[in-house]
Design an enzyme around this catalytic site. Structure first.
Site, PDB file in Angstrom:
ATOM      1  N   LEU A   9      44.801  36.357  39.121  1.00 55.50           N
ATOM      2  CA  LEU A   9      45.371  36.725  37.814  1.00 55.50           C
ATOM      3  C   LEU A   9      45.098  35.473  36.599  1.00 55.50           C
ATOM      4  O   LEU A   9      45.710  35.658  35.547  1.00 55.50           O
ATOM      5  CB  LEU A   9      47.026  36.975  37.649  1.00 55.50           C
ATOM      6  CG  LEU A   9      47.468  38.012  38.604  1.00 55.50           C
ATOM      7  CD1 LEU A   9      48.821  37.910  38.678  1.00 55.50           C
ATOM      8  CD2 LEU A   9      46.902  39.408  38.110  1.00 55.50           C
TER       9      LEU A   9
ATOM     10  N   SER B 210      45.367  32.211  36.566  1.00 53.16           N
ATOM     11  CA  SER B 210      46.382  31.276  36.328  1.00 53.16           C
ATOM     12  C   SER B 210      45.864  29.895  35.722  1.00 53.16           C
ATOM     13  O   SER B 210      46.304  29.168  34.992  1.00 53.16           O
ATOM     14  CB  SER B 210      47.388  30.884  37.708  1.00 53.16           C
ATOM     15  OG  SER B 210      46.139  30.458  38.569  1.00 53.16           O
TER      16      SER B 210
ATOM     17  N   ALA C 176      42.768  29.355  34.254  1.00 55.43           N
ATOM     18  CA  ALA C 176      42.424  29.633  32.984  1.00 55.43           C
ATOM     19  C   ALA C 176      43.529  29.494  31.961  1.00 55.43           C
ATOM     20  O   ALA C 176      43.512  29.081  30.635  1.00 55.43           O
ATOM     21  CB  ALA C 176      41.502  31.034  32.801  1.00 55.43           C
TER      22      ALA C 176
ATOM     23  N   ASP D 209      37.272  35.217  32.542  1.00 57.07           N
ATOM     24  CA  ASP D 209      38.611  34.854  32.778  1.00 57.07           C
ATOM     25  C   ASP D 209      39.057  34.154  31.357  1.00 57.07           C
ATOM     26  O   ASP D 209      39.786  34.549  30.682  1.00 57.07           O
ATOM     27  CB  ASP D 209      39.128  33.796  34.013  1.00 57.07           C
ATOM     28  CG  ASP D 209      39.049  34.745  35.168  1.00 57.07           C
ATOM     29  OD1 ASP D 209      38.835  35.815  35.197  1.00 57.07           O
ATOM     30  OD2 ASP D 209      39.751  34.177  36.226  1.00 57.07           O
TER      31      ASP D 209
HETATM   32  O1  PMV Z   1      39.737  34.509  38.736  1.00 56.08           O
HETATM   33  P1  PMV Z   1      39.497  35.805  39.718  1.00 56.08           P
HETATM   34  O2  PMV Z   1      40.368  35.737  41.079  1.00 56.08           O
HETATM   35  O3  PMV Z   1      40.428  36.670  38.814  1.00 56.08           O
HETATM   36  O4  PMV Z   1      38.065  36.207  39.630  1.00 56.08           O
HETATM   37  C1  PMV Z   1      37.147  35.947  38.581  1.00 56.08           C
HETATM   38  C2  PMV Z   1      36.397  37.187  38.763  1.00 56.08           C
HETATM   39  C3  PMV Z   1      35.003  37.141  39.597  1.00 56.08           C
HETATM   40  O5  PMV Z   1      34.174  38.046  38.972  1.00 56.08           O
HETATM   41  C4  PMV Z   1      34.984  37.207  40.958  1.00 56.08           C
HETATM   42  C5  PMV Z   1      34.435  35.429  39.291  1.00 56.08           C
HETATM   43  C6  PMV Z   1      33.895  35.394  37.767  1.00 56.08           C
HETATM   44  O6  PMV Z   1      33.736  34.061  37.571  1.00 56.08           O
HETATM   45  O7  PMV Z   1      33.534  36.204  37.124  1.00 56.08           O
END
Ligand code: PMV
Length: 334
Positions: A106, A108, A110, A152
Site C-alpha cells: 500500500l 507505506s 513512499a 509508488d
Molecule cells: O510497493 P508495492 O508492494 O505496492 O509494489 C510495487 C509494485 C511493483 O511493481 C511490484 C514494484 C515496482 O517498483 O513497481
C-alpha cells in the site's frame, strides 16, 4: 521557525504491477482514507544542528547523525538537505505517524518519505514542488525496493489516479524523470474493496525473485509482461470511457498472469476467490504480492448507496475467508 505538517496517502496498484518494472504501463490510484503524516518542529531544547526523528510506527527514535546511510527515512532527510543546499540544518524534531499497514503493497514507505520531504522543505522555508518531492522519493524508494519502477512515489506524490510507464534504460529524457506519467481521467467513479491477507511481504524480495526468474526464462516472462501491458492499456480506455464494469474481467486476467509470474500465494488466491463468490466483478492481488493486499471490484450500479451495500457483502465474504483487514474505497476523478 513555525511548525509544519504534511500528509501523503496510501495507494493501490489497479493494474500492471511487476510488468511495470520491465517497461510496461501500470495504473495506480491513491487511497485517501489511509495516510502518513510528518510534523516538523524547531528543536528548542536540542543542541544546535541536531535533527531528531521520532517514528513510533517504526520503533524509531534517533538522531539523524546516528542513522545508517541506508536507512530510508535518514536518506530522505539527507537528500532533502542536499537538494536544498542546507549544510547546517536548524535543530528540529521530525515526528512521523501513519495508519498505512507496512509491507502490505500500500506504499507505506513512499508515503512516509513524501510526507517527510514536504514537511521538512516547508519547515526550511523552501517548499518543494510535487515534481521534486516525487523525484527525491524515487531515490529513497531505491533503498526500499532495489529496482523500483517509480509508480509508488508518483501516485503518492501527486495523490491522483495515474497512468504510469517507466522508460527503459536509454529512453529516459535528458535531465527529466525517467517516466511517462499521465493523470488518469476517471469518467465514472468505481468502488473497490481492499482485503489484507495479514502476511507481511517484502517488495524488494519479490521483485528480486521475478528478476531471477526472468533472467532464467526471459522469453516466457517477457511474453507475460507484454500481455499485462496490453490489458493495462485496455483498462485505461475503460476507465477513461466510463465503462468500469468491464474492468472485472481484466482484473481476473491480470491476477492469473501474476500467478504465472509466481507472485501470488494461497492466501491471496483464497481472498480473490472469496471476493468473486461474494459478488465482486473481478479481483486481483495488488502490489508486490506473496502477501499483502488484494483488490476487488464492486459492481457499479450508478447508485452510491447500492454500491455500498454490494461492497459490504464483499467485505463479509473476505472477512469470512480470513482477511485481517478490509477497506472500501472509491476511485474518483482527480
Ligand atoms: O510497493 P508495492 O508492494 O505496492 O509494489 C510495487 C509494485 C511493483 O511493481 C511490484 C514494484 C515496482 O517498483 O513497481
Amino acid at each position: 521557525m513555525p511548525d509544519f505538517s504534511a500528509y501523503a496517502p496510501a495507494k493501490v496498484i489497479l493494474f500492471g504491477e511487476h510488468a511495470v518494472v520491465y517497461g510496461q504501463p501500470a495504473l495506480a490510484a491513491p487511497v485517501l482514507q489511509m495516510r502518513a503524516r510528518a510534523h516538523v518542529s524547531a528543536g528548542l531544547s536540542l543542541p544546535p544542528g541536531t535533527v531528531r526523528i521520532e517514528a513510533p510506527v517504526l520503533n524509531l527514535s534517533a538522531s539523524l547523525a546516528d542513522l545508517p546511510e541506508q536507512d530510508p527515512l535518514g536518506a530522505a532527510i539527507r537528500l532533502t538537505f542536499a537538494h536544498l543546499n542546507v549544510t547546517q540544518p536548524p535543530a528540529c524534531t521530525i515526528y512521523i505517524t501513519s495508519n498505512i499497514p507496512m509491507a502490505a503493497g500500500l506504499g507505506s514507505g513512499a508515503a512516509a518519505s513524501v510526507a517527510m520531504i514536504r514537511a521538512l522543505s516547508a519547515f526550511l522555508g523552501k517548499p518543494l514542488s510535487d515534481d521534486d518531492v516525487c523525484a527525491l522519493t524515487f531515490e529513497v524508494e531505491k533503498l526500499h525496493h532495489g529496482t523500483p519502477s517509480g509508480v509508488d512515489n508518483t501516485v503518492i506524490a501527486y495523490a491522483k489516479p495515474v497512468y504510469f510507464e517507466k522508460s527503459l534504460p536509454g529512453d529516459a529524457p535528458a535531465g527529466g524523470l525517467p517516466v511517462q506519467m499521465e493523470m488518469l481521467g476517471v469518467a465514472v467513479p468505481f468502488t473497490l474493496v481492499i482485503g489484507d491477507t495479514g502476511i507481511a511481504s517484502s517488495t524488494k524480495t519479490v521483485v528480486g525473485a521475478v528478476r531471477t526468474a526472468w533472467q532464467s526464462r526471459p522469453r516466457q516472462y517477457e511474453e507475460i509482461f507484454a500481455q499485462i501491458g496490453t490489458l493495462v492499456r485496455a483498462a485505461r480506455v475503460m476507465i477513461e470511457n466510463g465503462t468500469p464494469h468491464a474492468l472485472g474481467t481484466l482484473m481476473n486476467t491480470n491476477h492469473i498472469l501474476l500467478q504465472q509470474l509466481d507472485v501470488s500465494c494461497p492466501e491471496l488466491d483464497n481472498l480473490v476467490e472469496a471476493a468473486l463468490n461474494g459478488g465482486a466483478l473481478g479481483a486481483k492481488l495488488s502490489g508486490g504480492g506473496r502477501g499483502g493486499n488484494m483488490i476487488a471490484l464492486v459492481p457499479p450500479s450508478g447508485n452510491a448507496e447500492h454500491d455500498q451495500q454490494s461492497a459490504a457483502e464483499i467485505v463479509n465474504a473476505l472477512r469470512s475467508a480470513g482477511a485481517v483487514k478490509t477497506l472500501v474505497t472509491t476511485i474518483a476523478p482527480a
